[in-house]
Design a protein around this motif. Structure first.
Motif, PDB file in Angstrom:
ATOM      1  N   CYS A  19     -14.818  -0.906   5.847  1.00  0.00           N
ATOM      2  CA  CYS A  19     -14.049   0.396   4.676  1.00  0.00           C
ATOM      3  C   CYS A  19     -15.241   1.587   5.838  1.00  0.00           C
ATOM      4  CB  CYS A  19     -13.899  -0.464   4.277  1.00  0.00           C
ATOM      5  SG  CYS A  19     -14.139   0.519   2.646  1.00  0.00           S
ATOM      6  N   ASN A  25      -3.218  -5.275  -7.879  1.00  0.00           N
ATOM      7  CA  ASN A  25      -4.657  -5.332  -7.327  1.00  0.00           C
ATOM      8  C   ASN A  25      -4.791  -4.226  -6.700  1.00  0.00           C
ATOM      9  OD1 ASN A  25      -4.824  -7.817  -7.847  1.00  0.00           O
ATOM     10  ND2 ASN A  25      -3.891  -8.829  -5.686  1.00  0.00           N
ATOM     11  N   ALA A  26      -3.161  -2.985  -5.778  1.00  0.00           N
ATOM     12  CA  ALA A  26      -4.177  -1.916  -5.391  1.00  0.00           C
ATOM     13  C   ALA A  26      -4.975  -0.866  -6.635  1.00  0.00           C
ATOM     14  CB  ALA A  26      -2.711  -1.758  -4.562  1.00  0.00           C
ATOM     15  N   ASP A  46      -6.137  -7.938  -1.669  1.00  0.00           N
ATOM     16  CA  ASP A  46      -5.554  -8.115  -1.140  1.00  0.00           C
ATOM     17  C   ASP A  46      -5.680  -8.253   0.406  1.00  0.00           C
ATOM     18  OD1 ASP A  46      -3.328  -7.571  -2.978  1.00  0.00           O
ATOM     19  OD2 ASP A  46      -4.407  -5.449  -3.213  1.00  0.00           O
ATOM     20  N   LEU A  77      -6.475   2.160   1.350  1.00  0.00           N
ATOM     21  CA  LEU A  77      -6.038   0.895   1.041  1.00  0.00           C
ATOM     22  C   LEU A  77      -6.508  -0.686   2.274  1.00  0.00           C
ATOM     23  CD1 LEU A  77      -3.321   0.959  -1.599  1.00  0.00           C
ATOM     24  CD2 LEU A  77      -5.726   0.401  -2.293  1.00  0.00           C
ATOM     25  N   ALA A 132      -7.952  -1.770  -6.456  1.00  0.00           N
ATOM     26  CA  ALA A 132      -8.486  -1.636  -5.774  1.00  0.00           C
ATOM     27  C   ALA A 132      -8.918   0.293  -6.085  1.00  0.00           C
ATOM     28  CB  ALA A 132      -8.778  -1.771  -4.682  1.00  0.00           C
ATOM     29  N   ALA A 186       0.872  -1.062   0.313  1.00  0.00           N
ATOM     30  CA  ALA A 186       0.274  -0.036  -0.212  1.00  0.00           C
ATOM     31  C   ALA A 186       0.671   1.350   0.183  1.00  0.00           C
ATOM     32  CB  ALA A 186      -1.188   0.642   1.388  1.00  0.00           C
ATOM     33  N   CYS A 211     -10.619  -1.407   2.895  1.00  0.00           N
ATOM     34  CA  CYS A 211     -10.963  -1.127   1.332  1.00  0.00           C
ATOM     35  C   CYS A 211     -10.449  -2.078   0.054  1.00  0.00           C
ATOM     36  CB  CYS A 211     -11.472  -0.050   1.203  1.00  0.00           C
ATOM     37  SG  CYS A 211     -11.998   1.260   2.120  1.00  0.00           S
ATOM     38  N   ASP A 212      -9.253  -2.505   0.571  1.00  0.00           N
ATOM     39  CA  ASP A 212      -8.555  -3.370  -1.524  1.00  0.00           C
ATOM     40  C   ASP A 212      -9.316  -4.601  -0.353  1.00  0.00           C
ATOM     41  OD1 ASP A 212      -8.139  -5.517  -2.501  1.00  0.00           O
ATOM     42  OD2 ASP A 212      -5.757  -3.735  -2.512  1.00  0.00           O
ATOM     43  N   ARG A 213      -9.927  -5.165  -0.951  1.00  0.00           N
ATOM     44  CA  ARG A 213     -10.895  -6.618  -0.934  1.00  0.00           C
ATOM     45  C   ARG A 213      -9.964  -8.292  -1.030  1.00  0.00           C
ATOM     46  NH1 ARG A 213     -13.558  -4.966   3.049  1.00  0.00           N
ATOM     47  NH2 ARG A 213     -15.227  -3.609   2.039  1.00  0.00           N
TER      48      ARG A 213
END
Length: 477
Positions: free
Chosen positions: A359, A333-334, A323, A316, A337, A290, A319-321
């Motif tokens: 989140c 992925n980040a 990772d 991140l 997201a 992140a 809220c990044d679902r």
């Protein structure tokens, strides 16, 4: 180096362990997946029934192919892993030393020389493919180079116990003084005397590890006591590093970045051009992914809009679902997201806590956004040219040398900094030379009390530690 000392846990993470393997032994708690995915490499303990077979096979093949007069045997096991791939693929790193047995002899027991100058120790990497049900073994790779000795001292048996005359740990006034200074400097407080004693023992082992890392370094780096000197290799690996980065099957393919228009200038540093925020601290949380991505976006936003914002890594983490928050993540992925969320809040509006929580993203507080992301080329000259033209770059590397790094240009031996065992994401902010030695300037996320005011400097020009393998950037239109 003392052959018997290999029983001491060391945090060299030398070949396949990324920063956290044992330099002189395999440890007692390493028989677990390095990465976690099916078919991933698994660390081996010395009691693994397949390890002796593989060592004997590697020794035999080495001696058959060597022109040396004497038989060489394994004097230290540095690291060993196995991987199930239509059989078992073993990767082992060892030290081989001369014995007193000539190749023509039929002796079963061959002692090592007692004189260090006659040992002629080499560090060797062997890859062996074993198919047990066929009874076949194949040597896939053998790579050796002379070992760097710190304090040569050799016994005739690998398992020789420490001398009974060694002074007790608690009697070392110098050690206690160093430990006390460490506790004061880094505000360390332990819950009990028993815990303090345990941390002192770990600290002592880590001092020895730092010495050995120093002896192996080919650059100008200084290694020694850092804020992580009371952590075991397992603690450092599990709380600071990011093994997900080596899971190549999980990586999303990013579209390639357009090449730089001009060749790279001799040096460049985005800190001098206002595109880099202050060094942050991920704490005891494996969220480096992140921080790497956010640092890149902060630079991109500055270059597009003229304002340097400190953006939220915690957004991140929460809220990044895809990772895994403090257990690791991937920059690819980040980026996705952030696009799906609609942007990033500032650090002030969504502050960092260092652990996953619900989140709390609010679209009305979005301060920056991205449109897409790109992957950079893997040639260092092209990376440098792109960086100088387009801003700081999100990168990842094998963090072998970083736990005890203090200053200077780090240049680990390549054999000990495997470029495909990447485990830490950072931000590339510039490059240049120090006394003729080329380097990358790397913004880390371990606080300003790490390295050189929070920065790590790595030798540039040989794709060291996989620094070229995972370079990426957000795109802001």
């Amino acid at each position: 180096m003392d052959v018997a000392s290999r029983r001491t846990p060391l945090i060299l993470c030398l070949l396949l362990a990324a920063v956290c393997g044992s330099a002189l032994g395999l440890g007692e708690d390493l028989d677990r997946p390095l990465i976690g995915a099916p078919g991933a490499p698994i660390r081996m303990v010395e009691s693994d029934p397949g390890l002796k077979k593989v060592l004997d096979f590697a020794e035999e093949r080495y001696n058959l192919g060597s022109n040396a007069m004497h038989i060489r045997r394994v004097s230290k096991i540095i690291s060993a892993t196995k991987q199930v791939v239509k059989g078992i693929r073993y990767t082992i790193t060892v030290e081989l030393s001369n014995t007193q047995c000539k190749k023509s002899s039929m002796l079963r027991t061959c002692d090592f020389y007692s004189e260090p100058q006659k040992l002629k120790t080499e560090v060797c990497l062997f890859e062996v493919w074993d198919i047990p049900w066929q009874g076949t073994s194949t040597l896939l790779k053998q790579k050796c180079q002379p070992a760097v000795e710190l304090h040569p001292k050799v016994t005739n048996y690998v398992d020789n116990p420490p001398s009974a005359s060694s002074p007790p740990l608690q009697d070392s006034v110098e050690l206690l003084g160093q430990f006390k200074e460490f506790m004061v400097k880094y505000n360390k407080v332990y819950s009990s005397q028993e815990e303090a004693d345990r941390r002192l023992r770990i600290f002592h082992q880590n001092l020895e590890t730092a010495e050995k890392i120093q002896s192996l370094d080919q650059g100008s780096a200084e290694y020694g006591v850092t804020k992580f000197s009371d952590l075991t290799e397992e603690e450092f690996r599990s709380t600071i590093l990011n093994p997900m980065l080596s899971q190549w099957t999980l990586h999303q393919t990013l579209k390639p970045a357009a090449p730089a228009r001009d060749p790279a200038p001799a040096s460049w540093d985005w800190r001098e051009h206002g595109a880099v925020s202050t060094v942050k601290n991920q704490g005891m949380c494996g969220s480096c992914w992140a921080f790497s991505v956010i640092g890149n976006i902060e630079g991109q936003w500055f270059l597009k809009n003229g304002t340097l914002l400190s953006l939220s890594e915690q957004e991140l983490v929460d809220c990044d679902r895809v990772d895994q928050a403090c257990r690791g993540g991937l920059p690819s992925n980040a980026y996705e997201a952030i696009e799906k969320l609609g942007g990033l809040e500032t650090e002030t509006d969504y502050s960092y806590t260092g652990h996953k929580q619900g989140c709390d993203f609010t679209s009305g507080k979005v301060a920056a956004y991205i449109n897409s992301s790109v992957a950079l080329p893997k040639q260092e000259k092209e990376i440098a040219a792109w960086l100088a033209e387009n801003g700081p770059v999100s990168v990842a590397l094998n963090a072998f040398a970083m736990q005890f790094y203090r200053k200077g240009v780090s240049h680990p031996m390549r054999i000990f900094c495997n470029p495909w065992m990447i485990d830490h994401a950072v931000l590339l902010v510039g490059y240049g030379e120090r006394k003729g030695v080329p380097f990358w300037a790397i913004k880390n996320s371990w606080g300003e009390d790490y390295g050189e005011q929070g920065y790590y400097y790595l030798y540039r020009g040989s794709n060291l530690c996989g620094i070229n393998q995972m370079c990426s950037s957000a795109v802001i239109n």
